[in-house]
Scaffold this motif. Sequence first.
Motif, PDB file in Angstrom:
ATOM      1  N   LYS A  65       7.052  59.945 -14.464  1.00  0.00           N
ATOM      2  CA  LYS A  65       7.060  58.637 -15.114  1.00  0.00           C
ATOM      3  C   LYS A  65       8.030  58.627 -16.299  1.00  0.00           C
ATOM      4  O   LYS A  65       8.615  57.599 -16.624  1.00  0.00           O
ATOM      5  CB  LYS A  65       5.651  58.281 -15.595  1.00  0.00           C
ATOM      6  N   GLN A  67      11.064  55.994 -16.664  1.00  0.00           N
ATOM      7  CA  GLN A  67      11.120  55.107 -17.825  1.00  0.00           C
ATOM      8  C   GLN A  67      12.460  55.245 -18.557  1.00  0.00           C
ATOM      9  O   GLN A  67      13.099  54.249 -18.901  1.00  0.00           O
ATOM     10  CB  GLN A  67       9.973  55.417 -18.778  1.00  0.00           C
ATOM     11  N   THR A  95      11.914  46.377 -18.209  1.00  0.00           N
ATOM     12  CA  THR A  95      10.645  47.093 -18.155  1.00  0.00           C
ATOM     13  C   THR A  95       9.918  46.899 -19.479  1.00  0.00           C
ATOM     14  O   THR A  95      10.381  46.163 -20.357  1.00  0.00           O
ATOM     15  CB  THR A  95      10.866  48.595 -17.863  1.00  0.00           C
ATOM     16  N   GLN A 121       3.087  52.619 -22.421  1.00  0.00           N
ATOM     17  CA  GLN A 121       3.802  51.349 -22.344  1.00  0.00           C
ATOM     18  C   GLN A 121       2.992  50.254 -23.022  1.00  0.00           C
ATOM     19  O   GLN A 121       1.757  50.243 -22.946  1.00  0.00           O
ATOM     20  CB  GLN A 121       4.024  50.925 -20.881  1.00  0.00           C
ATOM     21  N   GLU A 161       6.604  50.466 -12.767  1.00  0.00           N
ATOM     22  CA  GLU A 161       6.872  51.834 -12.324  1.00  0.00           C
ATOM     23  C   GLU A 161       7.657  51.783 -11.028  1.00  0.00           C
ATOM     24  O   GLU A 161       7.692  50.760 -10.339  1.00  0.00           O
ATOM     25  CB  GLU A 161       5.571  52.612 -12.105  1.00  0.00           C
TER      26      GLU A 161
END
Length: 438
Positions: free
Chosen positions: A111, A115, A125, A193, A291
Amino acid sequence: MKVLVIGGGGREHALVWKLAQSPHVTELWCAPGNAGIAREPLRSGTGTARCVPVDAEDLPALLKWASENRPDLTVVGPDNPLALGVVDLFQSHGLRAWGPTRDAARFEASKIFSQQFMERHGIPTARAATFTDPAEAIRYAETLGGRCAVKADGLALGKGVRVCRGIEEARTAIQDLMTRRVLGPAGERVVIQELLEGIEVSLHALCDGSAALPFPTAQDHKRLGDGNTGPNTGGMGTYSPTPFLSDAELAAAYDRILRPWQEGCRAEGILFRGVLYPGIMLTPAGPRVLEFNVRFGDPETQVYLTRLENDLFELLMAATEDKLSAHTLRWSPQTSVCIVMASAGYPGAYKKGCPIEGIEEAERIPGVKVFHAGTGWENGRFVTRGGRVLGVTATGPDLPAALQRAYRAVERIRFEGAQYRRDIAFQALEWKRAGRPA
């Protein structure tokens, strides 16, 4: 042509079902498969698909079997074998495999990598930060008022995300992942997040080294209970298409996400062949990527493949040869709905070996196909073997008709402790009742 599918869940049953319809496929295996896969008839050749008793993550055993049986194409379903490098391994031994390499699978396997890639290449995002220290993570979560998504960096079978709406929830989530290590090494590092509000949808795109063919929208229902309550699961049901984006809005969303993603891959030397599956939140400020996944969604595969009119074998072979640009995806105008039937206790501990009745009766309903996820065959009958047991899938001319068929089919299937959501597509129905445009 001989085809091997790696995996044994509902996604893999749907892949086997669709591949078995191709006139090119004369032999079809699935490792390890399940009891439903073993009964899928081949359009060409004779007999049915065959299950191979090899675990999807046992790469040496998979390679040994494939080296002896020489499939013309291997299709990798789950994320873990991709992250472990099964495609690289097969290719290094002269075996054609469809799916991203270990390097490209980082979009899902990490992840943090995903990101930071989005931030480097301007992909819309959520605001986020990454942490290896739980105290620092808690302090960051406090700056967000605890309204955040806490994500384990590594793979966690769809259970590595905690959505928090207050600081106590966030603190517990961080401590569970980073201190108590409830997900093992996957939680050594986390991404936090900001919490995005809106409607969540699934997008998919079939990719080769240069081309990407976008899919229509689908919507998964990750929470166990009606009204999106209860713990996160691997997915309790889905439908396609959704009403939330017009064709023009969908094209714009793909342009804002896929184009910079492709440019970023080229800039960083990442060759991606497979399916890119971004989870999207439709926010007031526009679509935002929650994601990336690097394989077909489950249960999204079940609704996509019941609508896809192309020969799947031809598409996957073209993807391995960087020839997707010669193809155009064709979709049935019908709506497809999948209702997941799960074991009592899922997503926690659950009982195995419960007899299943009514599958044949359910499939007599026009437009219904029951995909097996966690099933076995004992003493002449299907039994439960997994948390998610069946994906009861139905197509219809519109969403209400498809839902009605799917739930009629669910009502005909029985096993001890069966649980399922009774409100699949509730957001779409509310959207339509409000008279909002599709």
